[in-house]
Design an enzyme around this catalytic site. Structure first.
Site, PDB file in Angstrom:
ATOM      1  N   LYS A 194       6.068  31.745  65.880  1.00 43.04           N
ATOM      2  CA  LYS A 194       4.934  31.465  64.990  1.00 43.04           C
ATOM      3  C   LYS A 194       4.151  32.757  64.736  1.00 43.04           C
ATOM      4  O   LYS A 194       4.643  33.621  64.043  1.00 43.04           O
ATOM      5  CB  LYS A 194       4.146  30.306  65.551  1.00 43.04           C
ATOM      6  CG  LYS A 194       5.079  29.084  65.451  1.00 43.04           C
ATOM      7  CD  LYS A 194       4.536  27.764  65.725  1.00 43.04           C
ATOM      8  CE  LYS A 194       5.593  26.733  65.323  1.00 43.04           C
ATOM      9  NZ  LYS A 194       5.900  25.774  66.365  1.00 43.04           N
ATOM     10  N   HIS A 223       0.784  27.071  68.715  1.00 36.87           N
ATOM     11  CA  HIS A 223      -0.093  27.364  67.569  1.00 36.87           C
ATOM     12  C   HIS A 223      -1.409  28.043  67.965  1.00 36.87           C
ATOM     13  O   HIS A 223      -2.263  28.260  67.112  1.00 36.87           O
ATOM     14  CB  HIS A 223      -0.392  26.084  66.784  1.00 36.87           C
ATOM     15  CG  HIS A 223       0.775  25.595  65.988  1.00 36.87           C
ATOM     16  ND1 HIS A 223       1.137  26.158  64.775  1.00 36.87           N
ATOM     17  CD2 HIS A 223       1.682  24.625  66.233  1.00 36.87           C
ATOM     18  CE1 HIS A 223       2.206  25.530  64.310  1.00 36.87           C
ATOM     19  NE2 HIS A 223       2.564  24.597  65.178  1.00 36.87           N
ATOM     20  N   SER A 259      -0.500  20.618  65.732  1.00 35.08           N
ATOM     21  CA  SER A 259       0.025  21.171  64.487  1.00 35.08           C
ATOM     22  C   SER A 259      -0.268  20.337  63.244  1.00 35.08           C
ATOM     23  O   SER A 259      -0.198  20.839  62.140  1.00 35.08           O
ATOM     24  CB  SER A 259       1.526  21.404  64.618  1.00 35.08           C
ATOM     25  OG  SER A 259       2.173  20.210  64.948  1.00 35.08           O
TER      26      SER A 259
HETATM   27  C1  LIG Z   1       6.998  25.093  66.929  1.00 29.84           C
HETATM   28  C2  LIG Z   1       6.655  24.443  68.189  1.00 29.84           C
HETATM   29  C3  LIG Z   1       7.551  24.418  69.257  1.00 29.84           C
HETATM   30  C4  LIG Z   1       8.944  24.960  69.153  1.00 29.84           C
HETATM   31  O1  LIG Z   1       8.959  26.344  69.211  1.00 29.84           O
HETATM   32  P1  LIG Z   1      10.262  27.134  68.700  1.00 29.84           P
HETATM   33  O2  LIG Z   1      10.160  28.427  69.406  1.00 29.84           O
HETATM   34  O3  LIG Z   1      10.155  27.277  67.225  1.00 29.84           O
HETATM   35  O4  LIG Z   1      11.444  26.336  69.131  1.00 29.84           O
HETATM   36  C5  LIG Z   1       7.131  23.849  70.441  1.00 29.84           C
HETATM   37  N1  LIG Z   1       5.916  23.304  70.555  1.00 29.84           N
HETATM   38  C6  LIG Z   1       5.028  23.302  69.555  1.00 29.84           C
HETATM   39  C7  LIG Z   1       3.679  22.689  69.741  1.00 29.84           C
HETATM   40  C8  LIG Z   1       5.373  23.863  68.328  1.00 29.84           C
HETATM   41  O5  LIG Z   1       4.512  23.827  67.322  1.00 29.84           O
END
Ligand SMILES: *Cc1c(COP(=O)(O)O)cnc(C)c1O
Length: 399
Positions: free
Chosen positions: A247, A215, A187
């Site tokens: 996301k 992502h 990210s």
């Molecule tokens: C955003 C994210 C999470 C968490 O996901 P949520 O459903 O928002 O709790 C986990 N791992 C990665 C790599 C993320 O970018």
């Protein structure tokens, strides 16, 4: 007896963060998350949301959410193992497994809850967890809840993973199980894990592979099916494909896809799943609608990639350094933290919303503005954004 001040640390520790400019100042989004939106009362172009495909505001998702409230109510009434397992939850998992081309899927309340609940069950005392050094914080917390030994391999370096796994073979007594975990798309940099090589090396050592594709979903692979599809890997090569609906899917909720054995194990053992209320009907129905949109409207993923290529090329032509970005996450390197903060503040003045990422999230000299592309941005939007980056880049002597 010690004379304790029970709450003094609250203000003291907060003040420390403020003094070192590491505190979060929350901005307020007034209305939906769309490319043209209002933040803190100012009309801006959204350049940093995770809503890659703009599905959060898609009419089909909104209609599905409203309909589910009418038919199933506002809440589910329980945790899923007791009385909160609605037909809507079952349908979502069926649709997700089909989309992922996996035998089975399991939906968690969030991606964080999936990592925190499942990782410590997959590996515990007598086992080893091997992690990419830049893995997401929710993976780190999941690993911390496990009594397994831990090792890290260099970022996106399958050769280093090979060395770590070879060394692990010397451990006595022999490790019972080995779990290799990596983010799919990272990210902070927007680079892609070499999952094919990671899977091959892991197979040589009988290790299980767990990919967090938060992502990569909605972004990589045909129709946004994610990183496993992108590399054409089988379920016997990447056994745990974890992701999130928060996301590109535009809603909220974590999920895991793999074998039926994995699903049965995961829901019987993950405490975050067993002991936390299930999603309300509106959330579940909107997630199902998001999968349907991905299956029937390929234009969103296509526009996302067109915008990504256009924006990244535009930045590079002006002389900006976009690091190792291979995806819609495009960091624009600034060097020092204060330059990145100044740059972001100027962007906001010019009507562009993109936040600085600074130490300790990234190395001291690698501060950046992290932009995230969106399928619904128009060419005109992107030209405006590029214009602002160019103007400020010259002002601050970056390009
Ligand atoms: C955003 C994210 C999470 C968490 O996901 P949520 O459903 O928002 O709790 C986990 N791992 C990665 C790599 C993320 O970018």
């Amino acid at each position: 007896m010690a004379k304790r001040d029970p709450t003094g640390f609250l203000r003291a520790e907060y003040q420390q963060l403020v003094d070192s400019e590491l505190d979060w100042r929350l901005r307020v989004l007034e209305g939906p998350s769309t490319p043209r939106c209002v933040v803190d009362g100012k009309k801006v172009l959204m350049l940093c949301s995770n809503n890659y495909l703009s599905l959060s505001n898609h009419p089909k998702l909104k209609a599905a959410a409203i309909e589910a409230v009418k038919t199933h109510g506002a809440g589910s009434g329980s945790v899923r193992p007791i009385a909160g397992n609605m037909d809507l939850h079952v349908e979502l998992e069926r649709r997700l497994a089909k989309f992922k081309e996996a035998p089975a899927s399991l939906v968690y309340q969030t991606g964080f809850a999936a990592n925190a609940g499942l990782i410590p069950q997959l590996a515990d005392a007598g086992d080893l967890i091997v992690s990419d050094e830049l893995n997401h914080g929710s993976i780190i917390d999941g690993v911390r809840l496990s009594k397994a030994d831990r090792a890290v391999f260099k970022h996106c370096d399958a050769e280093d993973l090979k060395a770590v796994l070879a060394k692990a073979e010397e451990h006595t007594p022999a490790y019972r199980r080995i779990l290799v975990i990596t983010d799919g798309v990272f990210s902070m940099d927007g680079d892609i894990a070499p999952l094919d090589k990671i899977a091959r090396t892991s197979k040589d050592h009988g290790a299980m592979v767990y990919v967090d594709d938060a992502h990569g979903e909605g972004v990589l692979g045909e129709g946004g099916r994610g990183i496993v599809h992108h590399f054409g890997l089988g379920r016997d090569e990447v056994q745990v494909e974890m992701g999130t609906f928060s996301k590109a899917f535009g809603v909220v909720g974590g999920h895991v896809s793999g074998s039926t054995d994995l699903r049965n194990f995961a829901f019987n053992k993950s405490r975050t799943w067993l002991l936390s209320g299930s999603h309300p009907p509106a959330v579940v129905a909107a997630c199902t609608a998001a999968i349907e949109v991905l299956e029937t409207e390929p234009q969103h993923v296509r526009s996302l990639w067109e915008n990504t290529e256009y924006f990244r090329k535009g930045l590079r032509q002006m002389g900006f350094d976009t690091g190792n970005s291979q995806t819609p996450i495009i960091p624009v390197m600034m060097g020092e933290s204060k330059t990145a903060k100044r740059f972001s503040a100027r962007l906001f003045e010019l009507g562009m919303f993109a936040l600085p990422i600074v130490f300790p999230m990234v190395a001291k000299d690698r501060a950046r503005i992290r932009t995230i592309m969106n399928a619904a941005l128009t060419k005109k939007d992107l030209d405006e954004a590029l214009g602002a980056f160019g103007k400020i880049g010259k002002e601050l002597g970056i390009v």
